[in-house]
Design a protein around this motif. Structure first.
Motif, mmCIF file in Angstrom:
data_model
loop_
_atom_site.group_PDB
_atom_site.id
_atom_site.type_symbol
_atom_site.label_atom_id
_atom_site.label_comp_id
_atom_site.label_asym_id
_atom_site.label_seq_id
_atom_site.Cartn_x
_atom_site.Cartn_y
_atom_site.Cartn_z
ATOM 1 N N PHE A 94 -1.472 -1.176 -0.994
ATOM 2 C CA PHE A 94 -1.846 0.126 -0.956
ATOM 3 C C PHE A 94 -2.901 0.451 0.068
ATOM 4 N N TYR A 121 -4.303 6.929 -10.762
ATOM 5 C CA TYR A 121 -5.016 6.466 -9.830
ATOM 6 C C TYR A 121 -6.175 5.435 -10.377
ATOM 7 N N VAL A 126 -5.326 10.295 -2.498
ATOM 8 C CA VAL A 126 -4.570 9.375 -1.282
ATOM 9 C C VAL A 126 -5.248 9.347 -0.042
ATOM 10 N N GLY A 176 1.861 8.053 -1.171
ATOM 11 C CA GLY A 176 0.673 8.419 -0.540
ATOM 12 C C GLY A 176 -0.407 7.302 -0.089
ATOM 13 N N LEU A 177 -0.638 6.701 -1.149
ATOM 14 C CA LEU A 177 -1.436 5.508 -0.984
ATOM 15 C C LEU A 177 -0.899 4.422 -0.099
ATOM 16 N N LEU A 184 1.652 9.684 -5.140
ATOM 17 C CA LEU A 184 0.439 9.119 -5.248
ATOM 18 C C LEU A 184 0.857 7.641 -4.813
ATOM 19 N N ALA A 222 -3.599 2.707 1.885
ATOM 20 C CA ALA A 222 -4.146 4.048 1.944
ATOM 21 C C ALA A 222 -4.842 4.382 3.366
ATOM 22 N N PRO A 232 -1.676 14.735 -5.940
ATOM 23 C CA PRO A 232 -2.482 13.504 -5.331
ATOM 24 C C PRO A 232 -2.874 13.602 -3.973
ATOM 25 N N GLY A 269 0.229 7.575 3.503
ATOM 26 C CA GLY A 269 -0.135 8.788 3.783
ATOM 27 C C GLY A 269 0.513 10.098 3.744
#
Length: 668
Positions: free
Chosen positions: A525, A511, A105, A52-53, A49, A527, A99, A56
């Motif tokens: 973040f 999250y 994400v 990913g944020l 998470l 994203a 996630p 990606g």
């Protein structure tokens, strides 16, 4: 209760709580295997998470889960068996990849970017309970879809699934088992893949003649545990230091002007270096080539030509938003072209089935090696798929309402998810790449036609379809590992369900906390995939593109379509240079993320390449994986401490060196 006593308790529970055993009577689905898998999976969940944020990009970490689980089991009275390790890493992967599978994400941040004036609806921010409902809607469809797909691609067609095969071979080494039989039956329409040409070169299966030397490299468990501990602590301490002194992770490597005006900073994160080691040099090289083209060439061109007049980092009017469209074209082109061989193989079999030789006809007999009591019953699959579709459709309707997406449209999204899962899994089985980004875009294209003008429905339906394809692909790698080690598919299925269920709560809670403490998308973040989802939905609705971006989208899309075709052709024919042909998806990721995210990963890729050239995989390959895993987990886990500190209002200690205004937590 001490750390070691906790593990001994797990061991006693594992010995007394056995739900299923393998054909030799060994314990398989046990409390301790699931418990360790959930612990590792939760760590992976926070880590995926977090990264990913930021970028990606997430990782299954199946091989790393098996390795860490093996090391942790050394604290138990009796170490886990190989079959328990399969259940452990299957549970960890199901927990850790939620996630991405549930869109935390990409999908949910994209909904938060909606603008009422532009999209006809205000931003959608889900509460904790609504996020749980959304996650429950998409969390189990791919799990129930896996058993019938396993029957086709693993048992009947015996596809390679290189990462799953590599994990099986690692487990066989750790548990001193004979090497698994990875011989693939040659079929018409494709040739056996050379797994050394796959995306992550360090995950390549090793030759049987190397197994003894590899085992000797992995044998000293205390040293392996020590490597993991020290790398974890080093990364964690550096992460905590960067929270209090942000300039540590935002170094103006090329001067303050390039850092402030053009976003050229460097993040010397050990976790990024660890990710680069795990990705491998070819992938990180592709990513950095994309970074140079996107941020070093196209960004200045678009700015100086007046096509992107806003600040460089602005996703709407700046160069970063302008190059996003070229990145989107590259990802779609690469993903769709890579599906060509998969689709042609399916068509080939359907149209030319009558020309199959007598030998192949004989091969049609059931090749399943597991008895029925170790398989997932088909009635479970039917009820599970039906229930997940029906209840998933109801939950999506309850969360988003009729104005968000019609129930029939959600139902179509699940159907699309099932069809796209087959394509994605086959691509993954043959190339070790699951083109979920392209598959999600296919679903968005369909919904732009069947429910035009509704941006929310377009994003949600795409997310429903992508979730099934992502989850089925990840779990298929685990099922391939289990097949080679002769683990029970039913025991893995239990682990997948338990891991997915727990991950709903863990991912949603994490999250929600991140969203309260940080702006998402925001400086800390960004994203980036959220902008891809929203950008394509808007493009399909009204067709508006930034000035001149269509020319570059067409040119780069055509070019990387050709590159992807050449790469696929070379991989199928086991050419040595296939892995050095740029990956379109990795190249596009270099566009999406600022240079700070790519440079450190290149360092990791270079370390991996030089290390294996000098030392050799057989003389220390496992130790490098251990260290890289510690680096990645260290920052991901300690980031939770940073999250707690920010939630309670504990700020940075000093903004010294942050004159370029690119430090998270410091005023610009």
């Amino acid at each position: 209760m001490t750390f070691q006593s906790v593990f001994r308790w797990f061991g006693r529970r594992g010995q007394s709580t056995v739900h299923q055993v393998d054909q030799d009577g060994q314990k398989e689905f046990t409390f301790r295997a699931v418990a360790l898998g959930l612990i590792i999976g939760c760590l992976l969940c926070f880590t995926n998470l977090y990264f990913g944020l930021q970028t990606g990009w997430i990782s299954m970490m199946s091989l790393q889960s098996a390795l860490i689980g093996y090391l942790m089991s050394k604290f138990l009275p009796t170490p886990i068996t190989a079959q328990e390790n399969i259940v452990l890493q299957t549970t960890a992967v199901a927990t850790g990849t939620m996630p991405l599978a549930a869109g935390f994400v990409g999908i949910l941040p994209a909904l938060g970017l909606l603008e009422e004036d532009r999209d006809g609806t205000p931003p959608v921010h889900l509460s904790w309970i609504a996020s749980v409902g959304w996650s429950c809607a998409v969390a189990f469809f791919g799990v129930f879809l896996s058993p019938p797909i396993r029957k086709q691609v693993i048992i009947e067609e015996q596809l390679a699934f290189p990462s799953g095969t590599a994990t099986a071979q690692l487990i066989s080494v750790l548990h001193e088992l004979p090497p698994p039989d990875t011989t693939l039956r040659q079929r018409r329409g494709y040739t056996e893949l050379d797994t050394e040409e796959t995306l992550n070169d360090e995950l390549s299966p090793v030759e049987p003649t190397e197994l003894e030397r590899l085992h000797e490299a992995a044998k000293p468990e205390p040293e392996g545990w020590s490597s993991l501990t020290w790398s974890f602590l080093a990364s964690g301490i550096m992460t905590l230091g960067a929270y209090f002194f942000p300039v540590i992770f935002s170094v103006p490597l090329f001067g303050n002007y390039l850092a402030k005006q053009w976003l050229w900073t460097f993040t010397p994160s050990l976790s990024y270096i660890g990710q680069g080691i795990i990705m491998g040099f070819p992938t990180t090289l592709s990513m950095n080539l994309g970074m140079l083209v996107g941020w070093g060439i196209l960004s200045p061109i678009s700015k100086h030509a007046g096509w992107a007049p806003g600040p460089v980092g602005d996703m709407t009017s700046g160069a970063r938003g302008w190059i996003l469209w070229t990145s989107l074209a590259i990802m779609c082109s690469d993903s769709l072209v890579s599906l060509g061989p998969v689709i042609s193989e399916i068509v080939y079999k359907k149209l030319l089935r009558r020309s199959i030789s007598l030998e192949d006809e004989e091969d049609k007999e059931d090749k399943e090696v597991e008895p029925d009591d170790r398989l997932v019953p088909m009635k479970w699959v039917i009820w599970g798929l039906s229930g997940s579709v029906v209840f998933g459709t109801i939950l999506v309707w309850m969360v988003f309402g009729n104005e968000g997406i019609k129930p029939w449209a959600t139902l179509v999204g699940f159907v699309m998810g099932g069809l796209l899962s087959v394509l994605g899994v086959r691509a993954l089985g043959e190339t070790d790449l699951n083109p979920v980004s392209g598959l999600g875009k296919i679903s968005q294209l369909l919904f732009a036609w069947i429910q035009p003008g509704n941006v929310v429905a377009n994003i949600i339906a795409g997310g429903v379809a992508e979730a099934g394809a992502q989850q089925a692909g990840d779990l298929m790698q685990d099922l391939k590992t289990g097949h080679l080690i002769r683990a029970s598919p039913r025991a893995q299925f239990y682990g997948q369900l338990i891991g997915s269920f727990l991950s709903i709560i863990v991912t949603t809670t994490a999250y929600t906390l991140y969203n309260r403490a940080y702006q998402i998308p925001g400086p800390s973040f960004p994203a980036p995939t959220a902008y891809v989802w929203l950008g394509l939905a808007r493009l399909l609705r009204d067709g508006d593109l930034p000035e001149k971006s269509n020319v570059f989208m067409l040119a780069f899309g055509l070019f990387f379509g050709l590159v992807s075709a050449i790469k696929t052709y070379a991989s199928q024919r086991q050419r040595w240079y296939a892995k050095w042909i740029p990956s379109g998806v990795a190249f596009a990721i270099g566009f999406l993320n600022t240079p700070s995210f790519s440079i450190a990963r290149l360092i990791g890729g270079v370390v991996e390449y030089i290390y294996y050239r000098q030392v050799g995989k057989e003389n220390g390959g496992i130790r490098l994986i251990i260290i890289a895993s510690g680096f990645v987990l260290g920052e991901g886990v300690v980031s939770v401490i940073s999250l707690i500190l920010r939630t309670f209002g504990v700020g940075v200690a000093s903004c010294w060196g942050c004159a370029h205004g690119m430090c998270g937590g410091c005023p610009s």
